[in-house]
Design an enzyme around this catalytic site. Structure first.
Site, PDB file in Angstrom:
ATOM      1  CE  LYS A  22      -3.175 -16.269  -3.014  1.00 13.42           C
ATOM      2  NZ  LYS A  22      -2.567 -15.001  -3.449  1.00 13.42           N
ATOM      3  CG  ASN A  23      -3.276 -13.098  -0.207  1.00 16.57           C
ATOM      4  OD1 ASN A  23      -2.482 -13.751  -0.903  1.00 16.57           O
ATOM      5  ND2 ASN A  23      -4.388 -12.603  -0.683  1.00 16.57           N
ATOM      6  CB  CYS A 116      -1.028 -10.582 -12.682  1.00 15.39           C
ATOM      7  SG  CYS A 116      -1.978  -9.619 -11.548  1.00 15.39           S
ATOM      8  NE  ARG A 121      -1.624  -6.430  -8.467  1.00 12.48           N
ATOM      9  CZ  ARG A 121      -1.781  -7.687  -8.014  1.00 12.48           C
ATOM     10  NH1 ARG A 121      -1.956  -8.662  -8.886  1.00 12.48           N
ATOM     11  NH2 ARG A 121      -1.688  -7.963  -6.737  1.00 12.48           N
ATOM     12  CG  ASP A 303      -8.383 -11.162  -3.033  1.00  8.57           C
ATOM     13  OD1 ASP A 303      -7.524 -11.303  -2.149  1.00  8.57           O
ATOM     14  OD2 ASP A 303      -8.196 -10.469  -4.055  1.00  8.57           O
ATOM     15  NE  ARG A 395      -0.916 -17.462  -8.674  1.00  9.44           N
ATOM     16  CZ  ARG A 395      -1.162 -16.160  -8.801  1.00  9.44           C
ATOM     17  NH1 ARG A 395      -1.882 -15.721  -9.812  1.00  9.44           N
ATOM     18  NH2 ARG A 395      -0.699 -15.297  -7.925  1.00  9.44           N
TER      19      ARG A 395
HETATM   20  C1  EPZ Z   1      -2.760  -8.002  -1.928  1.00  7.89           C
HETATM   21  O1  EPZ Z   1      -2.213  -7.625  -3.173  1.00  7.89           O
HETATM   22  C2  EPZ Z   1      -3.234  -9.438  -2.123  1.00  7.89           C
HETATM   23  N1  EPZ Z   1      -2.099 -10.282  -2.470  1.00  7.89           N
HETATM   24  C3  EPZ Z   1      -4.274  -9.491  -3.246  1.00  7.89           C
HETATM   25  O2  EPZ Z   1      -4.739 -10.834  -3.358  1.00  7.89           O
HETATM   26  C4  EPZ Z   1      -5.446  -8.595  -2.848  1.00  7.89           C
HETATM   27  O3  EPZ Z   1      -6.387  -8.582  -3.888  1.00  7.89           O
HETATM   28  C5  EPZ Z   1      -4.941  -7.171  -2.588  1.00  7.89           C
HETATM   29  O4  EPZ Z   1      -3.895  -7.205  -1.580  1.00  7.89           O
HETATM   30  C6  EPZ Z   1      -6.046  -6.241  -2.115  1.00  7.89           C
HETATM   31  O5  EPZ Z   1      -6.622  -6.756  -0.955  1.00  7.89           O
HETATM   32  C7  EPZ Z   1      -1.262 -10.714  -1.491  1.00  7.89           C
HETATM   33  O6  EPZ Z   1      -1.412 -10.358  -0.328  1.00  7.89           O
HETATM   34  C8  EPZ Z   1      -0.154 -11.625  -1.916  1.00  7.89           C
HETATM   35  P1  EPZ Z   1      -2.543  -3.656  -3.058  1.00  7.89           P
HETATM   36  P2  EPZ Z   1      -1.384  -6.233  -3.298  1.00  7.89           P
HETATM   37  O7  EPZ Z   1      -1.142  -3.178  -3.031  1.00  7.89           O
HETATM   38  O8  EPZ Z   1      -0.597  -5.992  -2.065  1.00  7.89           O
HETATM   39  C9  EPZ Z   1      -2.610  -0.420  -6.497  1.00  7.89           C
HETATM   40  C10 EPZ Z   1      -5.322 -12.823  -4.460  1.00  7.89           C
HETATM   41  O9  EPZ Z   1      -6.199 -13.090  -5.300  1.00  7.89           O
HETATM   42  N2  EPZ Z   1      -1.208  -0.175  -6.129  1.00  7.89           N
HETATM   43  O10 EPZ Z   1      -3.435  -3.388  -1.879  1.00  7.89           O
HETATM   44  O11 EPZ Z   1      -0.694  -6.235  -4.605  1.00  7.89           O
HETATM   45  C11 EPZ Z   1      -2.758  -1.753  -7.216  1.00  7.89           C
HETATM   46  O12 EPZ Z   1      -2.480  -1.590  -8.585  1.00  7.89           O
HETATM   47  C12 EPZ Z   1      -4.511 -11.548  -4.589  1.00  7.89           C
HETATM   48  O13 EPZ Z   1      -5.038 -13.547  -3.467  1.00  7.89           O
HETATM   49  C13 EPZ Z   1      -0.558   0.923  -6.666  1.00  7.89           C
HETATM   50  O14 EPZ Z   1      -1.128   1.694  -7.443  1.00  7.89           O
HETATM   51  O15 EPZ Z   1      -2.606  -5.211  -3.344  1.00  7.89           O
HETATM   52  C14 EPZ Z   1      -4.190  -2.122  -6.970  1.00  7.89           C
HETATM   53  O16 EPZ Z   1      -5.003  -1.441  -7.913  1.00  7.89           O
HETATM   54  C15 EPZ Z   1      -4.888 -10.736  -5.826  1.00  7.89           C
HETATM   55  N3  EPZ Z   1       0.747   1.139  -6.346  1.00  7.89           N
HETATM   56  C16 EPZ Z   1      -4.464  -1.548  -5.587  1.00  7.89           C
HETATM   57  O17 EPZ Z   1      -3.430  -0.599  -5.320  1.00  7.89           O
HETATM   58  C17 EPZ Z   1       1.422   0.318  -5.474  1.00  7.89           C
HETATM   59  O18 EPZ Z   1       2.611   0.575  -5.196  1.00  7.89           O
HETATM   60  C18 EPZ Z   1      -4.464  -2.627  -4.496  1.00  7.89           C
HETATM   61  O19 EPZ Z   1      -3.189  -3.108  -4.429  1.00  7.89           O
HETATM   62  C19 EPZ Z   1       0.741  -0.798  -4.941  1.00  7.89           C
HETATM   63  C20 EPZ Z   1      -0.579  -1.017  -5.272  1.00  7.89           C
END
Ligand code: EPZ
Length: 414
Positions: A22-23, A116, A121, A303, A395
């Site tokens: 998915k990701n 979410c 986020r 995850d 999902r």
């Molecule tokens: C990706 O989300 C994945 N989703 C998530 O999978 C996964 O948990 C996550 O990466 C971490 O591995 C997809 O790829 C679609 P991040 P993403 O930006 O990109 C903070 C699932 O269950 N952050 O690495 O949103 C954020 O709040 C999903 O399949 C900021 O502060 O993850 C979080 O605490 C859930 N500012 C942390 O970083 C930003 O601009 C990790 O977020 C962006 C993120």
């Protein structure tokens, strides 16, 4: 609303083929907006989140056709650059569209991606990255407007290795004039997969999978054909189910290296692991508690925190699980407590005291990965469980009930 009915205490056995990731699929679908023409993506999983991304691309003007698990995306007539609020709210991953739309049209307008279940986020890292290569971003009235007369290569340094922000930066920089260096980049395998298709489209990107990615911008990109990598999180979820039900299963179509932090932890818990070129076999052993701390790749993946927490509820001794990536990712704890688990949550840490057995109960999936943790708990529990709100689980897991039935589980969707 559909729910799963699960009769527990069945030892899973047999082989399960893991679906496309998915990701990886979501950013790859967004990346096709960077060019005009028909891109072909193989091994696309049938998931609600993929459907949601399809809806957005179609609304922007793309034409999408599915042939089995192959998706054909024709982006020739894409002209819109605004993502409507209701679709943004439906799926956070729509934020991946910022980079491609800015890259191709130099303009994008989207509403703030809804928070979410697992926490707020923010997208500050995405915005900072795009500003570094020339975007002017205005955030007001709940909308984000980004525009760039010219995208020029720059130096991006992430405070945190954000997966999505790294992917957005790669996609926008691919069509910028000059070279972009992304430092403290996320190193997840899905980013390596995105680099692969972007380079097939004519981009010049190196370093994905390391913490420094170099993007030499090009004038235009062309459509490509690509097979999505398999879903390491689905694979880890099934491996955990195999251990939790004291079974003996093989997950096929995997890259064992991508799961090393997970299989290593499962061995610490007492599982026996046999690794092949593209499969992993797992057999249960005497379960003992472990400590887990989620980290950016190659650390233990956030995850899989919920499924592993579910597993250690029936492991001997005490386990301590620390969630360092998201603020509020213990929504499965209250539901597991209803099944007899002994868990105490303090901030980002959960302390779990193993019990001999869980008991079936009526529970509700609060989010995608918490939902999968409840399925695992129900498979191992004594008696029958009902898991409500299965749309959360669907999902991110293609036909999870059918795949579990094929491994011997007594699970039906009603
Ligand atoms: C990706 O989300 C994945 N989703 C998530 O999978 C996964 O948990 C996550 O990466 C971490 O591995 C997809 O790829 C679609 P991040 P993403 O930006 O990109 C903070 C699932 O269950 N952050 O690495 O949103 C954020 O709040 C999903 O399949 C900021 O502060 O993850 C979080 O605490 C859930 N500012 C942390 O970083 C930003 O601009 C990790 O977020 C962006 C993120």
């Amino acid at each position: 609303m559909e729910k799963f009915i699960v009769k527990g205490e069945v030892q899973l056995s047999g082989n399960v083929r893991i679906s496309g990731a998915k990701n990886a699929t979501l950013p790859i679908m967004a990346a096709t907006l960077l060019c005009s023409g028909i891109s072909v993506i193989h091994d696309v999983p049938y998931l609600r989140d993929i459907q949601a991304m399809q809806d957005i691309l179609i609304l922007l003007g793309a034409k999408i056709r599915m042939q089995g698990h192959t998706m054909l995306i024709d982006t020739s007539n894409v002209s819109k650059v605004e993502i409507p609020e209701h679709l943004m709210r439906e799926m956070r991953a729509s934020v991946f569209l910022m980079g491609p739309l800015l890259g191709r049209f130099r303009k994008v307008r989207l509403s703030y991606p809804g928070g979410c279940a697992i926490g707020p986020r923010p997208i500050n890292l995405h915005i900072k990255a795009l500003e570094k290569i020339g975007a002017i971003v205005d955030e007001s009235f709940g909308f984000i407007d980004a525009e760039a007369k010219e995208l020029t290569g720059g130096e991006i340094n992430f405070d945190f290795p954000s997966v999505g922000a790294t992917e957005n930066a790669m996609m926008a920089a691919a069509l910028a004039r000059g070279t972009t260096i992304i430092r403290n980049a996320a190193r997840e395998p899905e980013i390596v997969d995105l680099q692969a298709i972007l380079n097939k489209m004519g981009a010049k990107i190196n370093g994905a999978g390391t913490d420094t990615i170099r993007v030499d911008g090009v004038a235009r990109l062309v459509p490509a054909e690509h097979t999505v990598m398999s879903d390491r999180i689905e694979a880890g979820t099934f491996l955990t189910a195999g251990v939790m039900t004291r079974g003996d299963i093989v997950v096929e179509n995997v890259v064992p290296e991508y799961l090393f932090s997970v299989t290593d932890k499962l061995q610490d818990i007492g599982a026996k692991i046999i690794t092949g070129k593209d499969y992993i076999r797992i057999k249960a052993g005497e379960l003992r508690g472990v400590d887990i701390k989620t980290l950016p790749y190659p650390g233990f993946p956030t995850d899989l925190q919920a499924p592993m927490l579910s597993l250690v509820t029936i492991a001997k001794g005490t386990s301590i699980i620390t969630e360092t990536i998201f603020e509020n990712r213990f929504k499965h704890v209250d539901e597991l407590t209803r099944m007899g688990a002994k868990i105490k949550v303090e901030g980002r840490t959960a302390i779990i005291r193993g019990v001999a057995k869980l008991t079936g109960a009526i529970v509700a999936a609060p989010d995608l990965r918490a939902g999968s943790a409840l399925v695992l708990a129900a498979l191992a529990a004594e008696g029958t469980s009902e898991i409500e709100q299965v749309y959360h689980i669907e999902r991110g897991y293609e036909s999870i009930d059918k795949k579990l039935q094929a491994l011997g589980a007594n699970i039906v969707k009603v």
